[in-house]
Write a protein that holds these residues in place. Structure first.
Motif, PDB file in Angstrom:
ATOM      1  N   SER A 135     -57.566-102.389  58.856  1.00 25.06           N
ATOM      2  CA  SER A 135     -58.243-103.688  58.710  1.00 25.06           C
ATOM      3  C   SER A 135     -59.585-103.569  57.999  1.00 25.06           C
ATOM      4  CB  SER A 135     -58.478-104.295  60.090  1.00 25.06           C
ATOM      5  OG  SER A 135     -59.342-103.446  60.849  1.00 25.06           O
ATOM      6  N   ALA A 178     -49.127-101.214  64.279  1.00 25.92           N
ATOM      7  CA  ALA A 178     -49.252-100.736  62.894  1.00 25.92           C
ATOM      8  C   ALA A 178     -48.023 -99.896  62.553  1.00 25.92           C
ATOM      9  CB  ALA A 178     -50.526 -99.915  62.742  1.00 25.92           C
ATOM     10  N   GLN A 227     -51.077 -94.879  54.875  1.00 23.10           N
ATOM     11  CA  GLN A 227     -52.308 -94.100  55.092  1.00 23.10           C
ATOM     12  C   GLN A 227     -52.009 -92.604  54.982  1.00 23.10           C
ATOM     13  OE1 GLN A 227     -53.192 -95.441  59.053  1.00 23.10           O
ATOM     14  NE2 GLN A 227     -54.797 -96.860  58.388  1.00 23.10           N
TER      15      GLN A 227
HETATM   16  O1  M6R Z   1     -57.573-101.651  61.683  1.00 27.46           O
HETATM   17  P1  M6R Z   1     -57.605-100.249  62.202  1.00 27.46           P
HETATM   18  O2  M6R Z   1     -56.686 -99.349  61.485  1.00 27.46           O
HETATM   19  O3  M6R Z   1     -59.010 -99.686  62.225  1.00 27.46           O
HETATM   20  O4  M6R Z   1     -57.117-100.346  63.715  1.00 27.46           O
HETATM   21  C1  M6R Z   1     -57.178 -99.233  64.571  1.00 27.46           C
HETATM   22  C2  M6R Z   1     -56.373 -99.454  65.826  1.00 27.46           C
HETATM   23  O5  M6R Z   1     -56.897-100.509  66.587  1.00 27.46           O
HETATM   24  C3  M6R Z   1     -54.889 -99.736  65.519  1.00 27.46           C
HETATM   25  O6  M6R Z   1     -54.324 -98.741  64.745  1.00 27.46           O
HETATM   26  C4  M6R Z   1     -54.072 -99.849  66.826  1.00 27.46           C
HETATM   27  O7  M6R Z   1     -54.027 -98.616  67.475  1.00 27.46           O
HETATM   28  C5  M6R Z   1     -52.648-100.369  66.518  1.00 27.46           C
HETATM   29  N1  M6R Z   1     -52.407-101.611  67.205  1.00 27.46           N
HETATM   30  C6  M6R Z   1     -51.560 -99.418  66.922  1.00 27.46           C
HETATM   31  O8  M6R Z   1     -50.291 -99.910  66.593  1.00 27.46           O
END
Ligand code: M6R
Length: 360
Positions: A104, A155, A162
């Motif tokens: 994000s 995710a 990534q």
């Molecule tokens: O947006 P981000 O990649 O920084 O988010 C990090 C985590 O909050 C995110 O990957 C979270 O663990 C997911 N919901 C896992 O599926």
């Protein structure tokens, strides 16, 4: 919208061939066979001595994947949980590259770590999906994974993208430090280029739904892997608990015997991930679980010795060991999805969770 799919999660899992093709598009120079990340001139990482990754959740697992790949290429790298960074960050200076991995670009914990690293004089870079996000604006440089929007809280496609981008970036950093590309790039680049079509194949022929059905009454689910299979084991367990609400844990395969083996019973299926890195040891670890009565599901290529030794098999293609874990991860995404669907969970919006965590 979700189109023909019941959930965004399944749609986004299915979009991975496209997402990965977009991630690598134009980033491999076909003439020189080098990695051309146009934002970075050749040699731009020459002054870097070490790399620190900061990230949370699934992005942390991708960061761990990236840091292990860098270590294997002989570069000093560590992956750190962004929410622990303020308490105990290793020292940084201008030769440290701090890479914030965040889908994000808005995760508060990750932004805090990024700001701290900047204040302490590190060079910073973010690997993110969102152009114009806070991380992209604040880091010295941004590398976009181009996965397209991800709506499901879990995710999925962004993890794969990534990990692939971090693999490319890792090779670029190693090349700059060494002054020449490493020999294993020759097998990695064609493996990367065929990845989208091979993921498509895997999605078409996966047995994950049948396996989810078969083990639906289990008490706990364990995931084990070694080397690049370790972050994939952690990610498999996170995804599983996040959307099924069932207990799941990921372990380094060799750690099982140092404690977690006490939890292993005939009611705890063990998913063993084989990436071609000391597989014979992982096979031994899986057999230790099987001796305690646990069903073992081998995630490995057809014809691999683990297929015979295990109770069930989730198939992945034969590929470069830098990428094998990412195919295994797609099988595990499908497993979690179907297990959650059988339990009738609200897959795209699990309880207590938000897509973007903007609080500390
Ligand atoms: O947006 P981000 O990649 O920084 O988010 C990090 C985590 O909050 C995110 O990957 C979270 O663990 C997911 N919901 C896992 O599926």
């Amino acid at each position: 919208g979700k189109g023909e799919y019941d959930h965004f999660m399944l749609k986004e899992i299915t979009e991975q061939p496209t997402a990965l093709a977009q991630a690598i598009e134009g980033r491999i120079d076909p003439t020189s066979g080098r990695i051309g990340l146009s934002a970075f001139e050749p040699g731009s990482f020459e002054a870097i001595d070490s790399v620190q990754f900061v990230a949370c959740g699934t992005s942390y697992h991708a960061a761990l994947y990236g840091s292990l790949a860098l270590n294997q290429a002989g570069v000093q790298a560590t992956a750190l949980l962004a929410n622990e960074y303020s308490v105990a960050a290793p020292p940084v200076d201008e030769t440290t590259l701090v890479i914030a991995v965040t889908q994000s670009g808005e995760t508060a914990d990750t932004l805090n770590a990024l700001r701290q690293a900047t204040a302490e004089g590190a060079r910073t870079l973010t690997v993110t999906n969102v152009v114009g996000s806070t991380a992209a604006r604040e880091a010295d440089d941004a590398l976009f994974i181009r996965a397209g929007p991800e709506i499901g809280v879990a995710a999925t496609k962004t993890f794969s993208s990534q990990a692939v981008i971090l693999t490319l970036l890792g090779h670029r950093i190693a090349t700059d430090l060494r002054g020449e590309p490493s020999a294993d790039l020759e097998s990695l680049l064609p493996a990367l280029e065929s990845m989208p079509s091979r993921i498509h194949e895997l999605l078409e022929h996966s047995d994950a739904e049948a396996i989810a059905e078969q083990y639906r009454d289990s008490r706990s689910y364990f995931f084990i892997g070694r080397g690049l299979g370790y972050p994939v084991a952690l990610e498999g367990a996170l995804k599983f608990k996040e959307i099924t609400y069932e207990h799941a844990e990921g372990f380094a395969a060799g750690e099982l015997k140092h404690g977690p083996l006490a939890l292993v019973t005939p009611e705890t299926p063990v998913f063993a991930i084989f990436t071609g890195q000391e597989d014979e040891k992982t096979l031994k670890n899986a057999e230790e679980a099987r001796t305690r009565g646990a069903p073992v599901i081998a995630v490995c290529p057809d014809g691999h010795p683990a297929v015979e030794a295990a109770d069930e098999h989730l198939s992945i293609p034969e590929t470069d060991s830098d990428l094998a874990g990412l195919f295994a991860n797609v099988q595990l995404q499908l497993l979690s999805y179907y297990a959650a669907d059988l339990l009738d969970r609200p897959i795209d919006k699990p309880r207590n969770l938000a897509k973007s965590v903007t609080v500390e």
